[in-house]
Every structure is written in C-alpha cells, then in structure tokens.
Scaffold this motif. Structure first.
Motif, PDB file in Angstrom:
ATOM      1  N   LEU A 183       0.783  -1.094   0.064  1.00 29.04           N
ATOM      2  CA  LEU A 183       0.003   0.061   0.035  1.00 29.04           C
ATOM      3  C   LEU A 183       0.838   1.119  -0.046  1.00 29.04           C
ATOM      4  O   LEU A 183       0.603   2.060  -0.683  1.00 29.04           O
ATOM      5  CB  LEU A 183      -0.992  -0.034   1.323  1.00 29.04           C
ATOM      6  CG  LEU A 183      -2.051   1.194   1.211  1.00 29.04           C
ATOM      7  CD1 LEU A 183      -2.881   1.183   0.373  1.00 29.04           C
ATOM      8  CD2 LEU A 183      -2.497   1.317   2.656  1.00 29.04           C
ATOM      9  N   GLU A 184       1.906   1.269   0.790  1.00 30.15           N
ATOM     10  CA  GLU A 184       2.809   2.431   1.051  1.00 30.15           C
ATOM     11  C   GLU A 184       3.742   2.703  -0.117  1.00 30.15           C
ATOM     12  O   GLU A 184       4.142   3.882  -0.465  1.00 30.15           O
ATOM     13  CB  GLU A 184       3.579   2.361   2.326  1.00 30.15           C
ATOM     14  CG  GLU A 184       2.941   2.487   3.360  1.00 30.15           C
ATOM     15  CD  GLU A 184       3.560   2.354   4.568  1.00 30.15           C
ATOM     16  OE1 GLU A 184       4.782   2.212   4.540  1.00 30.15           O
ATOM     17  OE2 GLU A 184       2.975   2.014   5.549  1.00 30.15           O
ATOM     18  N   GLU A 185       4.084   1.753  -1.026  1.00 27.80           N
ATOM     19  CA  GLU A 185       4.960   1.694  -2.133  1.00 27.80           C
ATOM     20  C   GLU A 185       4.532   2.448  -3.267  1.00 27.80           C
ATOM     21  O   GLU A 185       3.363   2.277  -3.645  1.00 27.80           O
ATOM     22  CB  GLU A 185       5.347   0.155  -2.777  1.00 27.80           C
ATOM     23  CG  GLU A 185       6.232   0.496  -3.871  1.00 27.80           C
ATOM     24  CD  GLU A 185       7.336   1.149  -3.661  1.00 27.80           C
ATOM     25  OE1 GLU A 185       7.884   2.323  -4.105  1.00 27.80           O
ATOM     26  OE2 GLU A 185       8.191   0.720  -2.826  1.00 27.80           O
ATOM     27  N   THR A 186       5.102   3.613  -3.908  1.00 29.04           N
ATOM     28  CA  THR A 186       4.503   4.407  -4.873  1.00 29.04           C
ATOM     29  C   THR A 186       5.052   4.240  -6.110  1.00 29.04           C
ATOM     30  O   THR A 186       4.794   4.980  -7.248  1.00 29.04           O
ATOM     31  CB  THR A 186       4.631   5.903  -4.478  1.00 29.04           C
ATOM     32  OG1 THR A 186       5.991   6.162  -4.339  1.00 29.04           O
ATOM     33  CG2 THR A 186       3.971   6.424  -3.011  1.00 29.04           C
ATOM     34  N   SER A 187       5.936   3.334  -6.302  1.00 27.73           N
ATOM     35  CA  SER A 187       6.528   3.028  -7.591  1.00 27.73           C
ATOM     36  C   SER A 187       5.929   1.653  -7.981  1.00 27.73           C
ATOM     37  O   SER A 187       5.882   0.755  -7.540  1.00 27.73           O
ATOM     38  CB  SER A 187       8.086   2.742  -7.487  1.00 27.73           C
ATOM     39  OG  SER A 187       8.598   2.045  -8.502  1.00 27.73           O
ATOM     40  N   PRO A 188       5.266   1.662  -9.415  1.00 26.14           N
ATOM     41  CA  PRO A 188       4.397   0.412  -9.953  1.00 26.14           C
ATOM     42  C   PRO A 188       5.629  -0.635 -10.001  1.00 26.14           C
ATOM     43  O   PRO A 188       5.443  -1.507  -9.673  1.00 26.14           O
ATOM     44  CB  PRO A 188       4.140   1.144 -11.005  1.00 26.14           C
ATOM     45  CG  PRO A 188       3.644   2.536 -10.618  1.00 26.14           C
ATOM     46  CD  PRO A 188       4.782   2.957 -10.012  1.00 26.14           C
ATOM     47  N   ALA A 189       6.800  -0.146 -10.307  1.00 27.88           N
ATOM     48  CA  ALA A 189       7.833  -1.187 -10.647  1.00 27.88           C
ATOM     49  C   ALA A 189       8.316  -1.811  -9.565  1.00 27.88           C
ATOM     50  O   ALA A 189       8.544  -3.075  -9.172  1.00 27.88           O
ATOM     51  CB  ALA A 189       9.314  -0.561 -11.415  1.00 27.88           C
ATOM     52  N   ARG A 190       8.566  -1.098  -8.304  1.00 25.44           N
ATOM     53  CA  ARG A 190       9.114  -1.643  -7.116  1.00 25.44           C
ATOM     54  C   ARG A 190       7.850  -2.336  -6.492  1.00 25.44           C
ATOM     55  O   ARG A 190       8.031  -3.392  -5.669  1.00 25.44           O
ATOM     56  CB  ARG A 190       9.459  -0.667  -6.073  1.00 25.44           C
ATOM     57  CG  ARG A 190      10.675   0.058  -6.639  1.00 25.44           C
ATOM     58  CD  ARG A 190      11.261   0.680  -5.306  1.00 25.44           C
ATOM     59  NE  ARG A 190      10.824   1.954  -5.093  1.00 25.44           N
ATOM     60  CZ  ARG A 190      10.896   3.103  -5.522  1.00 25.44           C
ATOM     61  NH1 ARG A 190      11.948   3.419  -6.289  1.00 25.44           N
ATOM     62  NH2 ARG A 190      10.115   4.072  -5.135  1.00 25.44           N
ATOM     63  N   ARG A 191       6.693  -1.899  -6.654  1.00 29.32           N
ATOM     64  CA  ARG A 191       5.322  -2.909  -6.304  1.00 29.32           C
ATOM     65  C   ARG A 191       5.411  -4.072  -6.848  1.00 29.32           C
ATOM     66  O   ARG A 191       4.932  -5.155  -5.970  1.00 29.32           O
ATOM     67  CB  ARG A 191       4.292  -1.953  -6.446  1.00 29.32           C
ATOM     68  CG  ARG A 191       3.101  -2.212  -5.470  1.00 29.32           C
ATOM     69  CD  ARG A 191       2.138  -1.088  -5.172  1.00 29.32           C
ATOM     70  NE  ARG A 191       1.598  -0.384  -6.727  1.00 29.32           N
ATOM     71  CZ  ARG A 191       1.510   0.548  -7.009  1.00 29.32           C
ATOM     72  NH1 ARG A 191       2.128   1.658  -6.222  1.00 29.32           N
ATOM     73  NH2 ARG A 191       1.053   1.098  -8.150  1.00 29.32           N
ATOM     74  N   LEU A 192       5.616  -4.217  -8.232  1.00 27.88           N
ATOM     75  CA  LEU A 192       5.478  -5.549  -8.989  1.00 27.88           C
ATOM     76  C   LEU A 192       6.943  -6.515  -8.410  1.00 27.88           C
ATOM     77  O   LEU A 192       6.456  -7.746  -8.047  1.00 27.88           O
ATOM     78  CB  LEU A 192       5.641  -5.243 -10.354  1.00 27.88           C
ATOM     79  CG  LEU A 192       4.168  -4.731 -11.027  1.00 27.88           C
ATOM     80  CD1 LEU A 192       4.749  -4.567 -12.284  1.00 27.88           C
ATOM     81  CD2 LEU A 192       3.434  -5.828 -10.816  1.00 27.88           C
ATOM     82  N   ARG A 193       7.711  -5.894  -8.153  1.00 29.83           N
ATOM     83  CA  ARG A 193       9.046  -6.532  -7.690  1.00 29.83           C
ATOM     84  C   ARG A 193       8.640  -7.080  -6.283  1.00 29.83           C
ATOM     85  O   ARG A 193       9.143  -8.146  -5.702  1.00 29.83           O
ATOM     86  CB  ARG A 193      10.223  -5.657  -7.566  1.00 29.83           C
ATOM     87  CG  ARG A 193      10.832  -5.421  -8.860  1.00 29.83           C
ATOM     88  CD  ARG A 193      12.224  -4.817  -8.809  1.00 29.83           C
ATOM     89  NE  ARG A 193      12.936  -4.460 -10.003  1.00 29.83           N
ATOM     90  CZ  ARG A 193      12.849  -3.095 -10.529  1.00 29.83           C
ATOM     91  NH1 ARG A 193      12.428  -2.169  -9.820  1.00 29.83           N
ATOM     92  NH2 ARG A 193      13.453  -2.832 -11.623  1.00 29.83           N
ATOM     93  N   LEU A 194       8.015  -6.165  -5.339  1.00 28.91           N
ATOM     94  CA  LEU A 194       7.493  -6.756  -4.025  1.00 28.91           C
ATOM     95  C   LEU A 194       6.633  -8.056  -3.970  1.00 28.91           C
ATOM     96  O   LEU A 194       6.938  -8.809  -3.397  1.00 28.91           O
ATOM     97  CB  LEU A 194       7.164  -5.340  -3.217  1.00 28.91           C
ATOM     98  CG  LEU A 194       6.839  -5.685  -1.920  1.00 28.91           C
ATOM     99  CD1 LEU A 194       7.600  -6.329  -0.864  1.00 28.91           C
ATOM    100  CD2 LEU A 194       6.148  -4.365  -1.176  1.00 28.91           C
ATOM    101  N   VAL A 195       5.516  -7.669  -4.764  1.00 31.74           N
ATOM    102  CA  VAL A 195       4.523  -8.822  -4.938  1.00 31.74           C
ATOM    103  C   VAL A 195       5.117 -10.249  -5.250  1.00 31.74           C
ATOM    104  O   VAL A 195       4.790 -11.020  -4.814  1.00 31.74           O
ATOM    105  CB  VAL A 195       3.245  -8.089  -5.609  1.00 31.74           C
ATOM    106  CG1 VAL A 195       3.505  -8.270  -6.943  1.00 31.74           C
ATOM    107  CG2 VAL A 195       2.102  -8.973  -5.139  1.00 31.74           C
ATOM    108  N   ARG A 196       6.055  -9.931  -6.358  1.00 34.07           N
ATOM    109  CA  ARG A 196       6.540 -11.189  -6.815  1.00 34.07           C
ATOM    110  C   ARG A 196       7.572 -11.629  -5.710  1.00 34.07           C
ATOM    111  O   ARG A 196       7.493 -13.146  -5.499  1.00 34.07           O
ATOM    112  CB  ARG A 196       7.693 -10.810  -8.038  1.00 34.07           C
ATOM    113  CG  ARG A 196       8.341 -11.958  -8.580  1.00 34.07           C
ATOM    114  CD  ARG A 196       9.406 -11.324  -9.360  1.00 34.07           C
ATOM    115  NE  ARG A 196      10.248 -10.685  -9.173  1.00 34.07           N
ATOM    116  CZ  ARG A 196      11.202  -9.835  -9.880  1.00 34.07           C
ATOM    117  NH1 ARG A 196      11.031 -10.076 -11.278  1.00 34.07           N
ATOM    118  NH2 ARG A 196      11.976  -9.223  -9.283  1.00 34.07           N
ATOM    119  N   LYS A 197       8.422 -10.925  -5.078  1.00 35.88           N
ATOM    120  CA  LYS A 197       8.982 -11.672  -3.961  1.00 35.88           C
ATOM    121  C   LYS A 197       8.115 -12.174  -2.801  1.00 35.88           C
ATOM    122  O   LYS A 197       8.586 -13.212  -2.523  1.00 35.88           O
ATOM    123  CB  LYS A 197       9.868 -10.571  -3.457  1.00 35.88           C
ATOM    124  CG  LYS A 197      10.943 -10.787  -2.239  1.00 35.88           C
ATOM    125  CD  LYS A 197      11.576  -9.744  -1.637  1.00 35.88           C
ATOM    126  CE  LYS A 197      12.543  -9.997  -0.378  1.00 35.88           C
ATOM    127  NZ  LYS A 197      13.075  -8.984  -0.023  1.00 35.88           N
TER     128      LYS A 197
END
Length: 226
Positions: A183-197
């Motif tokens: 929710l707090e992540e404002t970068s779509p790229a980092r958000r995708l990396r986070l959900v993948r991890k």
C-alpha cells in the motif's frame, strides 16, 4: 490537496480495488454507516487505516495507526434486526494521514492528503511489462501451491500495470506487514517486484509445509473490533 475522511481503524490493510466485507456493531460505526447511507458523508466514502498493534484505537493511542491508508467506498449496507450492519466495500484511493480529530463526530475523522504514484522514468517504463509477467508467474506458483484452481481467477489481462500488484495480492493470504508495504509503495515497478518476492516466499512456505491456506472468502467475516 487535502481532504477530510471518517476513519475506520482495522486490524487489516485494504488495498485499492480489493473487496472488504465489514460487520458493524459498535454504536459509533453504526452512526458512520447511517451517515454514509444518508449522504451526510459525501460519496459514501471513508478511510480504512490499519492498526499497528492490538484491535482498537482510542484517544490515548492514536499513534497506533499506520500513516498510509486507503479509502473504502460503500457498495451495499444491510441493516440487521438488532441495528447492526453488514457492509460491502471496495478499496479506492490511497492517502497519507495528516491529523486525527476525535471530537467533531462520534467516530474518528482524519485530515488526509492523497498519495499518487511517482512517475517512472522511460527506462523503467520499458521494463514494466517484463515485471508484470514475472509477478503473474509468481502468482501462478502461489495459486498452484495453495491449490487455488477453483478459487478466484488471476487478474484480467488488461489490468493496468499500476493496479496489477494490488490485484495479484487480493486473493492471497499475506501478512499485514506485506500488505502495508504494498500500500505504501508509490513506484509501480517496485510494487511489482515486491509482490513477486512475497508470493514466491509464500509459495515456498506452502510447498515446504504441505499446507493449504483457508480461502479469503472464509475469512471475510472475521470479527473486527470496531
């Protein structure tokens, strides 16, 4: 731009686009429901903020609230014979909580600012489709480990990249901390990396334990101490 929202602190994290059923029994949140239904609260919208520890937030522990929350839009309210309500809501916009007013209404009211995504540079925009594909693959692995072939389907192929991480996390049993980080992540790229991890991690745990998580639909009506 700042706005004012009624607040509903919960021991869960609402993500944009996700469904959140609520069972409302405490008087102050019954009043909030009435205000939402009658239009006293505009656009049938309130703010959901997760509680860092415990179940309840009062005047003495406002600091127990996370700073980033998500609006909930009321879709349906069903009044029960004893005055309680069953609500169906959907996650809307993210916000940053600036201040909390404990006195102007029976429920908490927050002063908030909206939290948009940060624009991605061209080189990051170029790799977003690859990140989306790898995140979807991690989601598929999680579904296979969780035996969710009969459960909620993967997000539609036309799901916007900015919304994809939320949609992938929506039907998965993740920790409050994981959901709050998404929710707090404002970068779509980092958000995708986070959900993948996170999904790879959870799939590995399920494989190792040979355990299957309960469907989210069975957890939707866990009692929220509101």
């Amino acid at each position: 731009m700042t706005a004012t929202l009624p607040l509903f602190p919960l021991s869960t994290v609402l993500l944009p686009g996700a469904s959140l059923p609520l069972h409302v029994f405490e008087p102050r949140y019954r009043q909030l429901t009435v205000d939402l239904v009658t239009g006293a609260v505009p656009e049938r919208t309130f703010g959901v903020v997760s509680i860092k520890q415990g179940w309840e937030v009062g005047a003495e522990n406002i600091e127990a609230l996370h700073q980033i929350g998500c609006t909930a839009v009321l879709q349906e309210a069903r009044r029960l014979p004893d005055g309680r309500f069953d609500l169906t809501t959907t996650g809307g916009r993210r916000f940053r909580l600036l201040a909390v007013d404990e006195d102007s209404a029976p429920y908490l009211v927050g002063s908030v600012e909206w939290l948009p995504d940060t624009p991605a540079p061209p080189e990051i925009e170029a790799v977003l489709p690859l990140l989306a594909d790898s995140a979807r693959a991690a989601h598929g692995r999680y579904r296979e480990a969780a035996h969710q072939s009969e459960g909620p389907r993967p997000p539609a192929v036309d799901t916007a990249v900015a919304d994809l991480a939320y949609a992938l996390a929506g039907d998965c049993l993740l920790t409050l901390e994981d959901r709050q980080r998404l929710l707090e992540e404002t970068s779509p790229a980092r958000r995708l990396r986070l959900v993948r991890k996170v999904l790879h991690r959870e799939a590995g745990i399920l494989d190792a334990l040979g355990a299957v998580p309960a469907p989210l639909s069975e957890l939707g009506h866990l009692p929220h101490r509101n």
